[in-house]
Design a protein around this motif. Structure first.
Motif, PDB file in Angstrom:
ATOM      1  N   VAL A  51       0.870  -1.179   0.000  1.00  0.00           N
ATOM      2  CA  VAL A  51       0.000   0.000   0.000  1.00  0.00           C
ATOM      3  C   VAL A  51       0.900   1.219   0.000  1.00  0.00           C
ATOM      4  O   VAL A  51       1.883   1.255   0.744  1.00  0.00           O
ATOM      5  CB  VAL A  51      -0.889   0.015   1.269  1.00  0.00           C
ATOM      6  CG1 VAL A  51      -1.891   1.133   1.217  1.00  0.00           C
ATOM      7  CG2 VAL A  51      -1.588  -1.319   1.446  1.00  0.00           C
ATOM      8  N   THR A  52       0.602   2.208  -0.840  1.00  0.00           N
ATOM      9  CA  THR A  52       1.514   3.359  -0.875  1.00  0.00           C
ATOM     10  C   THR A  52       1.350   4.215   0.371  1.00  0.00           C
ATOM     11  O   THR A  52       0.283   4.274   0.983  1.00  0.00           O
ATOM     12  CB  THR A  52       1.293   4.258  -2.107  1.00  0.00           C
ATOM     13  OG1 THR A  52      -0.040   4.754  -2.082  1.00  0.00           O
ATOM     14  CG2 THR A  52       1.544   3.498  -3.391  1.00  0.00           C
ATOM     15  N   GLU A  53       2.481   4.847   0.683  1.00  0.00           N
ATOM     16  CA  GLU A  53       2.492   5.747   1.825  1.00  0.00           C
ATOM     17  C   GLU A  53       1.408   6.805   1.676  1.00  0.00           C
ATOM     18  O   GLU A  53       0.672   7.101   2.619  1.00  0.00           O
ATOM     19  CB  GLU A  53       3.872   6.405   1.919  1.00  0.00           C
ATOM     20  CG  GLU A  53       4.018   7.354   3.071  1.00  0.00           C
ATOM     21  CD  GLU A  53       5.317   8.159   2.996  1.00  0.00           C
ATOM     22  OE1 GLU A  53       5.911   8.264   1.903  1.00  0.00           O
ATOM     23  OE2 GLU A  53       5.714   8.687   4.032  1.00  0.00           O
ATOM     24  N   SER A  54       1.247   7.342   0.452  1.00  0.00           N
ATOM     25  CA  SER A  54       0.279   8.432   0.272  1.00  0.00           C
ATOM     26  C   SER A  54      -1.155   7.955   0.508  1.00  0.00           C
ATOM     27  O   SER A  54      -2.009   8.731   0.925  1.00  0.00           O
ATOM     28  CB  SER A  54       0.419   9.047  -1.121  1.00  0.00           C
ATOM     29  OG  SER A  54       0.311   8.054  -2.113  1.00  0.00           O
TER      30      SER A  54
ATOM     31  N   ASP B 209       6.626   2.948  -1.856  1.00  0.00           N
ATOM     32  CA  ASP B 209       7.075   4.300  -2.217  1.00  0.00           C
ATOM     33  C   ASP B 209       7.326   5.146  -0.987  1.00  0.00           C
ATOM     34  O   ASP B 209       7.045   6.357  -0.972  1.00  0.00           O
ATOM     35  CB  ASP B 209       6.041   4.994  -3.128  1.00  0.00           C
ATOM     36  CG  ASP B 209       5.824   4.233  -4.426  1.00  0.00           C
ATOM     37  OD1 ASP B 209       6.646   3.358  -4.746  1.00  0.00           O
ATOM     38  OD2 ASP B 209       4.834   4.498  -5.120  1.00  0.00           O
ATOM     39  N   PHE B 210       7.864   4.536   0.043  1.00  0.00           N
ATOM     40  CA  PHE B 210       8.079   5.265   1.298  1.00  0.00           C
ATOM     41  C   PHE B 210       9.104   6.378   1.104  1.00  0.00           C
ATOM     42  O   PHE B 210      10.141   6.193   0.471  1.00  0.00           O
ATOM     43  CB  PHE B 210       8.552   4.321   2.408  1.00  0.00           C
ATOM     44  CG  PHE B 210       8.734   5.030   3.717  1.00  0.00           C
ATOM     45  CD1 PHE B 210       7.636   5.357   4.495  1.00  0.00           C
ATOM     46  CD2 PHE B 210      10.004   5.415   4.146  1.00  0.00           C
ATOM     47  CE1 PHE B 210       7.791   6.039   5.687  1.00  0.00           C
ATOM     48  CE2 PHE B 210      10.156   6.098   5.347  1.00  0.00           C
ATOM     49  CZ  PHE B 210       9.054   6.409   6.118  1.00  0.00           C
ATOM     50  N   GLY B 211       8.785   7.546   1.668  1.00  0.00           N
ATOM     51  CA  GLY B 211       9.687   8.684   1.575  1.00  0.00           C
ATOM     52  C   GLY B 211       9.240   9.700   0.545  1.00  0.00           C
ATOM     53  O   GLY B 211       9.812  10.768   0.441  1.00  0.00           O
ATOM     54  N   THR B 212       8.197   9.377  -0.223  1.00  0.00           N
ATOM     55  CA  THR B 212       7.710  10.331  -1.218  1.00  0.00           C
ATOM     56  C   THR B 212       6.540  11.148  -0.681  1.00  0.00           C
ATOM     57  O   THR B 212       6.255  12.224  -1.171  1.00  0.00           O
ATOM     58  CB  THR B 212       7.237   9.624  -2.510  1.00  0.00           C
ATOM     59  OG1 THR B 212       6.259   8.650  -2.157  1.00  0.00           O
ATOM     60  CG2 THR B 212       8.389   8.941  -3.196  1.00  0.00           C
TER      61      THR B 212
ATOM     62  N   LEU C  77       8.958  -1.474   5.146  1.00  0.00           N
ATOM     63  CA  LEU C  77       9.017  -0.190   4.453  1.00  0.00           C
ATOM     64  C   LEU C  77       9.689  -0.419   3.106  1.00  0.00           C
ATOM     65  O   LEU C  77      10.778  -0.977   3.044  1.00  0.00           O
ATOM     66  CB  LEU C  77       9.865   0.826   5.233  1.00  0.00           C
ATOM     67  CG  LEU C  77       9.340   1.409   6.527  1.00  0.00           C
ATOM     68  CD1 LEU C  77      10.247   2.560   6.963  1.00  0.00           C
ATOM     69  CD2 LEU C  77       7.914   1.899   6.365  1.00  0.00           C
ATOM     70  N   LYS C  78       9.022   0.000   2.036  1.00  0.00           N
ATOM     71  CA  LYS C  78       9.663  -0.055   0.730  1.00  0.00           C
ATOM     72  C   LYS C  78      10.138   1.332   0.366  1.00  0.00           C
ATOM     73  O   LYS C  78       9.340   2.206   0.021  1.00  0.00           O
ATOM     74  CB  LYS C  78       8.687  -0.575  -0.335  1.00  0.00           C
ATOM     75  CG  LYS C  78       8.656  -2.071  -0.410  1.00  0.00           C
ATOM     76  CD  LYS C  78       7.936  -2.546  -1.649  1.00  0.00           C
ATOM     77  CE  LYS C  78       8.890  -2.875  -2.768  1.00  0.00           C
ATOM     78  NZ  LYS C  78       8.204  -3.646  -3.853  1.00  0.00           N
ATOM     79  N   LEU C  79      11.429   1.505   0.454  1.00  0.00           N
ATOM     80  CA  LEU C  79      12.040   2.806   0.212  1.00  0.00           C
ATOM     81  C   LEU C  79      11.916   3.166  -1.260  1.00  0.00           C
ATOM     82  O   LEU C  79      12.255   2.365  -2.126  1.00  0.00           O
ATOM     83  CB  LEU C  79      13.518   2.700   0.592  1.00  0.00           C
ATOM     84  CG  LEU C  79      14.203   3.911   1.170  1.00  0.00           C
ATOM     85  CD1 LEU C  79      13.443   4.459   2.364  1.00  0.00           C
ATOM     86  CD2 LEU C  79      15.616   3.516   1.600  1.00  0.00           C
ATOM     87  N   ASP C  80      11.439   4.355  -1.544  1.00  0.00           N
ATOM     88  CA  ASP C  80      11.192   4.744  -2.931  1.00  0.00           C
ATOM     89  C   ASP C  80      12.480   4.778  -3.753  1.00  0.00           C
ATOM     90  O   ASP C  80      13.574   4.997  -3.241  1.00  0.00           O
ATOM     91  CB  ASP C  80      10.517   6.112  -2.979  1.00  0.00           C
ATOM     92  CG  ASP C  80      10.034   6.426  -4.373  1.00  0.00           C
ATOM     93  OD1 ASP C  80       9.112   5.724  -4.833  1.00  0.00           O
ATOM     94  OD2 ASP C  80      10.594   7.332  -5.013  1.00  0.00           O
ATOM     95  N   ARG C  81      12.292   4.580  -5.055  1.00  0.00           N
ATOM     96  CA  ARG C  81      13.389   4.551  -6.010  1.00  0.00           C
ATOM     97  C   ARG C  81      14.233   5.829  -5.983  1.00  0.00           C
ATOM     98  O   ARG C  81      15.422   5.797  -6.310  1.00  0.00           O
ATOM     99  CB  ARG C  81      12.785   4.356  -7.407  1.00  0.00           C
ATOM    100  CG  ARG C  81      13.763   4.059  -8.464  1.00  0.00           C
ATOM    101  CD  ARG C  81      13.104   3.369  -9.629  1.00  0.00           C
ATOM    102  NE  ARG C  81      12.311   4.266 -10.437  1.00  0.00           N
ATOM    103  CZ  ARG C  81      11.100   3.993 -10.878  1.00  0.00           C
ATOM    104  NH1 ARG C  81      10.534   2.860 -10.575  1.00  0.00           N
ATOM    105  NH2 ARG C  81      10.448   4.850 -11.622  1.00  0.00           N
ATOM    106  N   SER C  82      13.629   6.950  -5.606  1.00  0.00           N
ATOM    107  CA  SER C  82      14.387   8.205  -5.609  1.00  0.00           C
ATOM    108  C   SER C  82      15.600   8.126  -4.663  1.00  0.00           C
ATOM    109  O   SER C  82      16.636   8.736  -4.943  1.00  0.00           O
ATOM    110  CB  SER C  82      13.482   9.373  -5.228  1.00  0.00           C
ATOM    111  OG  SER C  82      12.756   9.083  -4.059  1.00  0.00           O
ATOM    112  N   PHE C  83      15.485   7.371  -3.583  1.00  0.00           N
ATOM    113  CA  PHE C  83      16.626   7.219  -2.674  1.00  0.00           C
ATOM    114  C   PHE C  83      17.738   6.404  -3.329  1.00  0.00           C
ATOM    115  O   PHE C  83      18.918   6.710  -3.188  1.00  0.00           O
ATOM    116  CB  PHE C  83      16.198   6.528  -1.375  1.00  0.00           C
ATOM    117  CG  PHE C  83      15.284   7.370  -0.543  1.00  0.00           C
ATOM    118  CD1 PHE C  83      15.791   8.366   0.279  1.00  0.00           C
ATOM    119  CD2 PHE C  83      13.913   7.171  -0.575  1.00  0.00           C
ATOM    120  CE1 PHE C  83      14.948   9.150   1.045  1.00  0.00           C
ATOM    121  CE2 PHE C  83      13.064   7.948   0.185  1.00  0.00           C
ATOM    122  CZ  PHE C  83      13.572   8.944   0.991  1.00  0.00           C
TER     123      PHE C  83
END
Ligand code: C2E
Ligand code: MG
Ligand code: MG
Ligand code: MG
Length: 288
Positions: free
Chosen positions: A156-159, A186-189, A205-211
């Protein structure tokens, strides 16, 4: 948008936007028959344990083989399916199909990997979350397929969970109590309050690709390193595992392993592909 404000004149002035709107409309009306005709299919992307490189399972990613447009990615049609409500039956189909695949893998390799239960990750849209049938549908699908709930991880997305009230969290809590894992995608977005994490029934926690992208150069940006290090230590202190997405190079994988991330996913290991692809990877080694 100028289109709605300006009427016919600006509509004519922006043919590209019109073409996009026409395609969107066409795709939207084609969605229900596409589901009936079996035009959707799932690609699987392995999830790899960073410690020993063994395969832990895979994420299910839906695609649409459109008769005219070819293969369409989820970003092209999931928003449309959410808008029309078709996401509920489509999501149910993805769940059923993915769990059937997980059972096939478990029959072949056994239910355990070196890194824990062999698991399939399935994305859940916010509409499915607020749909009253979610828990029962999931129970039914698991029972029909004959696998234990630990074969399933729902993403489930963070948002989707920012500001979620208790009614929205209740089904997730039920599923989590049954033994289904819940991952925050997408955690962190989003801009969620970190203290809020304690309230959520998530275990990953699935850390978003941006990291991960911030780690492409070597040495990586020191500020990026500090941020990821902080998130990992916070997650671990809350008993949450950390998965990283979008790992494209060996240097990124090594950096993220050193930072203490648990699981990784990305083109470096494998692109999303047909289920047979998992056979070529380390799954066999992982189960001995
Ligand atoms: P997501 O859950 O964050 O999935 C990860 C996305 O990153 C996938 O895109 C995947 O193909 C892509 N990816 C994986 N490794 C790499 C890499 O190393 N580099 C780069 N640049 N990208 C990588 P995809 O398949 O286009 O899916 C996009 C999004 O669509 C997913 O993001 C997910 O939110 C949604 N989605 C996919 N399948 C479903 C579904 O069955 N139901 C729902 N509700 N949403 C879905
Ligand atoms: Mg996901
Ligand atoms: Mg993600
Ligand atoms: Mg993402």
């Amino acid at each position: 948008r100028a289109k709605s404000a300006g009427g016919n004149r600006s509509e004519l002035a922006d043919p590209e936007a019109d073409a996009r709107a026409i395609t969107r409309h066409g795709l939207t009306t084609a969605l229900p028959t596409a589901l009936e005709r079996g035009e959707f299919f799932i690609e699987y992307q392995p999830l790899v344990h960073l410690g020993d490189g063994s395969v832990r399972g895979a994420e299910a990613l839906v695609r649409w083989l459109h008769p005219q447009h070819g293969v369409l990615g989820p970003d092209r049609f999931i928003p449309l399916a959410e808008h029309t409500g078709l996401i509920v039956p489509l999501g149910r189909w993805v769940l059923e199909e993915s769990i059937r695949q997980a059972r096939a893998w478990r029959e072949r390799y056994g239910p355990q990997t070196a890194a824990g239960p062999l698991r399939i990750n399935v994305n859940l849209s916010p509409c499915q979350l607020s749909h009253p049938g979610l828990v029962q549908d999931t129970i039914d699908i698991l029972e029909r397929s004959g696998v234990t709930p630990d074969a399933l991880c729902l993403e489930v997305t963070e948002s989707a969970l920012i500001g979620a009230d208790d009614d929205l969290l209740k089904p997730l809590r039920r599923l989590s109590e049954m033994g289904v894992d819940i991952a925050l995608d997408d955690f962190g977005t989003g801009y969620s309050n970190l203290a809020n994490l304690r309230r959520l029934p998530v275990s990953i926690l699935k850390l978003d690709r941006s990291f991960t992208q911030g780690m492409q150069q070597f040495p990586a940006d020191p500020v990026d390193l500090k941020i990821v290090e902080g998130i990992v230590s916070l997650a671990h202190s809350l008993d949450l595992a950390v998965t990283v997405e979008g790992v494209e190079t060996g240097a990124q994988a090594e950096q993220l392993r050193i930072l203490g991330c648990d699981t990784a996913q990305g083109w470096y290991y494998a692109r999303p592909g047909p289920p047979e692809r998992l056979h070529d990877l380390a799954l066999v080694d992982a189960t001995g």
